[in-house]
Design an enzyme around this catalytic site. Structure first.
Site, PDB file in Angstrom:
ATOM      1  N   ALA A 295      79.655  71.398 -27.791  1.00  0.00           N
ATOM      2  CA  ALA A 295      80.678  71.567 -26.754  1.00  0.00           C
ATOM      3  C   ALA A 295      80.499  70.518 -25.676  1.00  0.00           C
ATOM      4  CB  ALA A 295      80.608  72.965 -26.139  1.00  0.00           C
ATOM      5  N   CYS A 296      81.580  69.862 -25.288  1.00  0.00           N
ATOM      6  CA  CYS A 296      81.603  68.879 -24.217  1.00  0.00           C
ATOM      7  C   CYS A 296      80.504  67.831 -24.456  1.00  0.00           C
ATOM      8  CB  CYS A 296      81.480  69.574 -22.872  1.00  0.00           C
ATOM      9  SG  CYS A 296      82.110  68.610 -21.489  1.00  0.00           S
ATOM     10  N   ALA A 297      79.540  67.683 -23.569  1.00  0.00           N
ATOM     11  CA  ALA A 297      78.479  66.705 -23.786  1.00  0.00           C
ATOM     12  C   ALA A 297      77.617  67.060 -24.984  1.00  0.00           C
ATOM     13  CB  ALA A 297      77.612  66.587 -22.541  1.00  0.00           C
TER      14      ALA A 297
END
Length: 560
Positions: A295-297
């Protein structure tokens, strides 16, 4: 027939890992410089400025006579109280505010500023306009009503909360009740155990919730800038429990909250630590490979890991990868980039290396000022003008449970946004190996949010195109966090799906099907097809080499 409207990237300052400006390190002097340039421009072009001043003066006269010239945005909840339309005093105040806003916008658009300077000016004047909204004063009709209803107690309580925030919350209004939640009690309380730990992370294995389970496990990798339990909030919206109840084995990475001692932890350090967790997950489950979820980074981290494994001819350890609101292509259309010149980026690097970390509280402030009406002024009115307690909302509690970013990783992220290295073979080097995402040929499933101001959906779409293998892309109807927290049963949930990925995200959207429901169900079918055979559930956690060390949620999640 009504033409399908294609959403675009909103020109809102955003940030990777929850706000690009936090990574860049945008500071007050950058905004002051823009204000100064605007003032000088007004002095150099007095006729243009005078024309707009006169136009505003004419509108003021009409407003004072009772004309209603402008309507607020119907989605702007600040002016939902009927007093803004029915009371002559409030109606005039609102009309003056809207007229001022529109004249400022017209002044900017009709100026001869460059496109970049005009974008900076829009952002700065939007901040000023939001701050000076009539809803942010004690004359707010909601504040006046509350004052009368409580006999003045709302004002006393609001002042007390203001003083408390000035002393203990860096002057920012609190977004959530501090006492409503506790990690391990009503958050992050799915049964499991820490089965592996290194200096950077703990690996949690969850107890099964089904009679049978698939052989191939799911390993979830959250962003380093937030704690993992966004995937394990209340049971009805716990991604972890949803996967467990549908026969999946689930492992979770819980990142350590670094301090100044860990300033040298960079992206390569995190990839090495994640590879150790991946090997532990394989050993415990007995599966030769795993299905990754980032998720995301965390999505960037699993992509870097796969590129590193591919370069070492060990990509067989990964069977599939899911990317949730993750940027691999860092070209983002945002005024944040306009403020991030070479000098600003280098200054941001120096500040974080001097401190050892980029502090989570500092980033939280920047996140809030990127969406001030939702994340600052809304709570300013609730907490101080109305004298009410901030809400007890689990997502906001998680959002305020900040972590720090090591200086080296901060620098890597700055370089990532500056150079956009994953768009070309060998542009990024991890652990001494050059990364080429086109050679990462595992199947992938990417999710973006149509209202995401942090990782804009078209950039997430372009990121999916960088990957080799069979790629799926799904566009949720929500924002950044709500695109992840999208359980079945939510009547507002819907998404767009189109199996044919083209080079143009707008063309993809135009031909996409609009589907009611949650993308979780579609992902579940996709990942189950890639999870191998089912077997009788093994209730024991860990194995001989990786015995349970302590109960979930572990130690690292508690570090503040």
């Amino acid at each position: 027939m009504r033409e399908k409207q294609i959403p675009g990237t909103l020109p809102v300052p955003t940030a990777f890992m929850n706000a690009q400006n936090a990574i860049v390190g945008l500071r007050g002097k950058d905004l002051f410089s823009t204000v100064r340039n605007l003032a000088l421009h007004g002095l150099r072009h007095p006729l243009n400025s005078a024309r707009h001043v006169l136009a505003f003066g004419g509108q003021v006269g009409r407003v004072l006579l009772g004309d209603t010239l402008h309507q607020p945005n119907p989605h702007d909840s600040r002016f939902a109280d009927p007093s803004w339309q029915l009371n002559p005093f409030y109606r005039r105040g609102l009309q003056l505010y809207l007229a001022w806003q529109k004249q400022l916008a017209a002044w900017i658009e009709e100026s001869d500023l460059s496109d970049d300077d005009r974008a900076r000016a829009r952002f700065v004047l939007a901040q000023l306009s939001d701050a000076l909204s009539p809803t942010n004063s004690l004359l707010n009709p909601l504040a006046v009503k509350e004052l009368l209803n409580t006999g003045g107690l709302s004002l006393i309580k609001g002042f007390s909360q203001l003083v408390d925030d000035l002393l203990h919350n860096d002057g920012m209004p609190r977004q959530v009740s501090r006492h409503a939640f506790e990690i391990g009690r009503n958050l992050a309380n799915t049964p499991g155990a820490v089965v592996f730990r290194n200096e950077l992370l703990e690996l949690i294995q969850y107890k099964p919730m089904s009679e049978k389970q698939y052989l191939r496990p799911v390993l979830v990798v959250p962003p380093q800038i937030n704690k993992y339990y966004i995937f394990d909030l209340a049971p009805e919206k716990s991604f972890v429990q949803y996967a467990l109840k549908n026969n999946l084995q689930v492992f979770m990475v819980s990142w350590r909250n670094p301090d100044a001692r860990h300033r040298e932890w960079g992206l390569s350090t995190y990839v090495q630590a994640l590879e150790e967790a991946l090997d532990a997950c394989r050993a415990i489950s007995g599966s030769k490979d795993v299905n990754l979820v980032g998720a995301c980074a965390g999505g960037l981290t699993i992509a870097a890991l796969q590129g590193h494994l591919q370069a070492r001819r060990q990509l067989r350890k990964v069977n599939s990868a899911t990317y949730l609101v993750s940027l691999l292509d860092s070209q983002v259309d945002s005024p944040a980039v306009l403020f991030a010149d070479e000098q600003t980026l280098e200054a941001a690097k120096r500040r974080s290396y001097q401190a050892g970390v980029l502090d989570g509280k500092d980033m939280a402030k920047v996140f809030a000022w990127m969406r001030p009406n939702d994340l600052v002024w809304n709570y300013f009115v609730n907490n101080y003008l109305l004298g009410k307690e901030p809400p007890a909302f689990d997502i906001l509690y998680w959002n305020n449970d900040n972590t720090r970013l090591p200086a080296a990783l901060h620098g890597d992220m700055l370089d990532f946004f500056k150079h956009n290295p994953l768009t070309r073979p060998g542009g990024l080097e991890i652990c001494g190996t050059a990364i080429d995402l086109q050679k990462v040929t595992v199947d992938s499933f990417s999710v973006a949010g149509i209202n995401d101001h942090i990782t804009p959906w078209d950039a997430v779409y372009r990121s999916a195109l960088l990957l080799g293998g069979d790629s799926r892309f799904v566009l949720s109807n929500r924002g950044h966090v709500q695109s992840i927290l999208n359980p079945p049963g939510n009547p507002k949930a819907n998404y767009y799906e189109n199996g044919k990925l083209t080079s143009d995200p707008r063309a993809w959207y135009y031909d996409a099907r609009h589907i009611q429901g949650s993308w979780w169900s579609e992902w579940l079918d996709w990942v189950q097809e890639r999870s191998g055979e089912q077997r009788e559930t093994i209730m024991a956690l860990g194995n001989q080499d990786h015995p349970p060390m302590e109960a979930a949620p572990g130690t690292y999640v508690h570090v503040r």
